[in-house]
Design a protein around this motif. Structure first.
Motif, PDB file in Angstrom:
ATOM      1  N   ILE A 101       3.775   5.233   9.977  1.00 42.76           N
ATOM      2  CA  ILE A 101       3.691   4.176   8.957  1.00 42.76           C
ATOM      3  C   ILE A 101       4.035   3.014   9.372  1.00 42.76           C
ATOM      4  O   ILE A 101       3.451   1.808   9.284  1.00 42.76           O
ATOM      5  N   ASN A 102       5.327   2.964  10.451  1.00 42.23           N
ATOM      6  CA  ASN A 102       5.576   1.666  11.016  1.00 42.23           C
ATOM      7  C   ASN A 102       4.432   1.302  12.162  1.00 42.23           C
ATOM      8  O   ASN A 102       4.147  -0.071  12.297  1.00 42.23           O
ATOM      9  N   GLU A 103       3.859   2.075  12.692  1.00 44.76           N
ATOM     10  CA  GLU A 103       2.786   1.818  13.536  1.00 44.76           C
ATOM     11  C   GLU A 103       1.534   1.133  12.786  1.00 44.76           C
ATOM     12  O   GLU A 103       0.960   0.255  13.134  1.00 44.76           O
ATOM     13  N   ILE A 104       1.393   1.649  11.572  1.00 43.22           N
ATOM     14  CA  ILE A 104       0.267   1.000  10.651  1.00 43.22           C
ATOM     15  C   ILE A 104       0.921  -0.191  10.397  1.00 43.22           C
ATOM     16  O   ILE A 104      -0.095  -1.306  10.334  1.00 43.22           O
ATOM     17  N   ARG A 108      -9.248   3.475  13.237  1.00 41.97           N
ATOM     18  CA  ARG A 108      -8.187   2.169  12.550  1.00 41.97           C
ATOM     19  C   ARG A 108      -9.218   1.265  11.852  1.00 41.97           C
ATOM     20  O   ARG A 108      -8.829   0.718  10.758  1.00 41.97           O
ATOM     21  N   ARG A 109     -10.208   0.916  12.448  1.00 47.84           N
ATOM     22  CA  ARG A 109     -11.266   0.250  11.759  1.00 47.84           C
ATOM     23  C   ARG A 109     -11.771   0.855  10.348  1.00 47.84           C
ATOM     24  O   ARG A 109     -11.764   0.239   9.395  1.00 47.84           O
ATOM     25  N   ARG A 110     -11.770   2.085  10.185  1.00 48.24           N
ATOM     26  CA  ARG A 110     -12.556   2.670   9.047  1.00 48.24           C
ATOM     27  C   ARG A 110     -11.156   2.653   7.759  1.00 48.24           C
ATOM     28  O   ARG A 110     -11.512   2.378   6.781  1.00 48.24           O
ATOM     29  N   PHE A 111      -9.911   2.881   8.593  1.00 50.03           N
ATOM     30  CA  PHE A 111      -8.759   2.452   7.543  1.00 50.03           C
ATOM     31  C   PHE A 111      -8.750   1.183   7.050  1.00 50.03           C
ATOM     32  O   PHE A 111      -8.601   0.872   5.744  1.00 50.03           O
ATOM     33  N   LYS A 112      -9.055   0.238   7.790  1.00 41.44           N
ATOM     34  CA  LYS A 112      -9.059  -1.014   7.279  1.00 41.44           C
ATOM     35  C   LYS A 112     -10.100  -1.480   6.347  1.00 41.44           C
ATOM     36  O   LYS A 112      -9.706  -2.072   5.113  1.00 41.44           O
ATOM     37  N   PHE A 153      -6.233   6.704   9.217  1.00 42.45           N
ATOM     38  CA  PHE A 153      -5.821   5.834  10.254  1.00 42.45           C
ATOM     39  C   PHE A 153      -5.969   6.596  11.642  1.00 42.45           C
ATOM     40  O   PHE A 153      -6.190   6.071  12.713  1.00 42.45           O
ATOM     41  N   ASN A 154      -5.689   7.937  11.820  1.00 41.83           N
ATOM     42  CA  ASN A 154      -5.668   8.677  12.899  1.00 41.83           C
ATOM     43  C   ASN A 154      -6.807   8.767  13.516  1.00 41.83           C
ATOM     44  O   ASN A 154      -7.037   8.643  14.637  1.00 41.83           O
ATOM     45  N   LYS A 155      -8.087   8.869  12.815  1.00 44.98           N
ATOM     46  CA  LYS A 155      -9.300   8.962  13.292  1.00 44.98           C
ATOM     47  C   LYS A 155     -10.062   7.774  13.590  1.00 44.98           C
ATOM     48  O   LYS A 155     -10.573   7.824  14.784  1.00 44.98           O
ATOM     49  N   LEU A 167       0.816  -0.967   0.206  1.00 45.64           N
ATOM     50  CA  LEU A 167      -0.064  -0.066  -0.210  1.00 45.64           C
ATOM     51  C   LEU A 167       0.987   1.276  -0.016  1.00 45.64           C
ATOM     52  O   LEU A 167       1.816   1.226   0.890  1.00 45.64           O
ATOM     53  N   TYR A 168       0.511   2.202  -1.010  1.00 43.10           N
ATOM     54  CA  TYR A 168       1.148   3.717  -0.973  1.00 43.10           C
ATOM     55  C   TYR A 168       0.064   4.443  -0.013  1.00 43.10           C
ATOM     56  O   TYR A 168      -1.032   4.340  -0.168  1.00 43.10           O
ATOM     57  N   PHE A 169       0.633   5.145   1.027  1.00 42.25           N
ATOM     58  CA  PHE A 169      -0.008   6.019   1.834  1.00 42.25           C
ATOM     59  C   PHE A 169      -0.374   7.408   1.008  1.00 42.25           C
ATOM     60  O   PHE A 169       0.729   8.161   1.170  1.00 42.25           O
ATOM     61  N   SER A 170      -1.534   8.117   1.226  1.00 41.66           N
ATOM     62  CA  SER A 170      -1.757   9.030   1.002  1.00 41.66           C
ATOM     63  C   SER A 170      -2.269  10.042   1.878  1.00 41.66           C
ATOM     64  O   SER A 170      -2.223   9.185   3.090  1.00 41.66           O
ATOM     65  N   GLN A 171      -2.338  10.986   2.058  1.00 42.73           N
ATOM     66  CA  GLN A 171      -2.547  11.950   3.147  1.00 42.73           C
ATOM     67  C   GLN A 171      -3.848  11.611   3.867  1.00 42.73           C
ATOM     68  O   GLN A 171      -4.076  11.619   4.994  1.00 42.73           O
ATOM     69  N   SER A 172      -4.783  11.435   2.824  1.00 40.88           N
ATOM     70  CA  SER A 172      -6.368  10.976   3.395  1.00 40.88           C
ATOM     71  C   SER A 172      -6.017   9.733   3.976  1.00 40.88           C
ATOM     72  O   SER A 172      -6.516   9.324   5.176  1.00 40.88           O
ATOM     73  N   ALA A 173      -5.381   8.548   3.558  1.00 41.66           N
ATOM     74  CA  ALA A 173      -5.172   7.249   4.418  1.00 41.66           C
ATOM     75  C   ALA A 173      -4.659   7.447   5.628  1.00 41.66           C
ATOM     76  O   ALA A 173      -5.058   6.814   6.687  1.00 41.66           O
ATOM     77  N   LEU A 174      -3.675   8.177   6.048  1.00 43.41           N
ATOM     78  CA  LEU A 174      -3.129   8.525   7.187  1.00 43.41           C
ATOM     79  C   LEU A 174      -3.762   9.290   8.213  1.00 43.41           C
ATOM     80  O   LEU A 174      -4.027   9.046   9.413  1.00 43.41           O
ATOM     81  N   ALA A 175      -4.525  10.404   7.572  1.00 42.98           N
ATOM     82  CA  ALA A 175      -5.509  10.807   8.344  1.00 42.98           C
ATOM     83  C   ALA A 175      -6.622  10.029   8.818  1.00 42.98           C
ATOM     84  O   ALA A 175      -7.200  10.162   9.994  1.00 42.98           O
TER      85      ALA A 175
END
Length: 265
Positions: free
Chosen positions: A209-212, A23-27, A19-21, A9-17
């Motif tokens: 990203i390492n946390e993800i 983690r289940r939504r990111f998944k 994940f911070n909001k 996975l390449y991480f965009s700013q939206s993906a990182l944001a």
């Protein structure tokens, strides 16, 4: 979830944001592919605004791209006024690229961004990032200076973009980022960037990203207020989404120009 999937996975700013909001939504969105079109769950007025935003981004790309012809609008007076305001705000001069996609990979760090417009400042010997907002909220009502998007865009351009364009441009100073909304043509937000900012952001994104990559649970957020506008609320909470949140990357999806009947070229 297999770690190999995350590693792809390449991480965009939206993906990182996201994940911070939550983690289940990111998944759900980025790993499970449980994705609805941006218009899902929106009322007709919001759908119209979203389409206007997408079209404006494409009009801007056509204006700043030498390989594309000038666009004539027959019936959409709002978009025509927005385009005219854009031409007054940022003329098509010293353009590096429009809708420039930039990918970067180094060890576990895999990043992706798409810039609405990059221009070169010959006097300052630096790049200027322009990002177009089209929502009804004024820039003065947003907290965007320290937002994930601002930090991510500036960091990635300096980390990867400066190296990519080094043979074509003399780049001695840090990039800047300018936000602008055609609804409010007299407003703009200009964000400076420093080497100290870059060092802090580099450390921040590497840790995040390492946390993800090491995440296994992808737990739900405890902040129920964040769930109100999430498209996955019916799955997680058994309640209807109040009003789907527009994610920044949704405005950068490709749109078929042949389906836009009110425009001719």
């Amino acid at each position: 979830m297999p770690l190999s999937t995350l590693n792809d996975l390449y991480f965009s700013q939206s993906a990182l944001a996201i994940f911070n909001k939550c983690r289940r939504r990111f998944k759900y969105r980025y790993l499970d592919g449980l994705y609805w079109p941006a218009e899902w769950g929106m009322n007709e007025e919001v759908k119209k605004d979203l389409k206007q935003g997408k079209l404006f981004h494409l009009l801007a790309e056509r204006y700043y791209s030498e390989t594309m012809g000038e666009t004539v609008l027959n019936s959409n007076q709002l978009l025509q006024s927005w385009l005219n305001r854009l031409k007054s705000f940022a003329v098509a001069k010293n353009v590096v690229s429009a809708e420039q996609e930039l990918r970067f990979q180094k060890n576990n760090l895999k990043l992706l961004a798409k810039y609405d417009l990059l221009k070169y400042d010959y006097e300052g010997k630096k790049f200027i990032i322009f990002d177009w907002k089209t929502d009804k909220k004024s820039l003065t009502e947003k907290d965007i200076e320290k937002s994930m998007q601002s930090r991510f865009y500036l960091f990635l351009l300096f980390e990867a973009g400066y190296k990519y364009f080094l043979n074509r441009y003399e780049l001695k100073n840090m990039p800047i980022l300018i936000y602008w909304n055609p609804r409010y043509p007299k407003e703009k937000v200009k964000i400076e960037y420093s080497k100290d900012d870059f060092k802090k952001d580099k450390n921040y994104f590497e840790i995040l990203i390492n946390e993800i990559l090491n995440e296994n649970e992808f737990s739900l957020t405890d902040d129920l207020n964040k769930c109100r506008f999430c498209e996955y609320r019916p799955i997680c909470r058994g309640k209807t989404t109040e009003n789907k949140e527009i994610i920044e990357d949704d405005l950068k999806l490709n749109l078929d120009w042949d389906s836009v009947e009110e425009m001719e070229f």
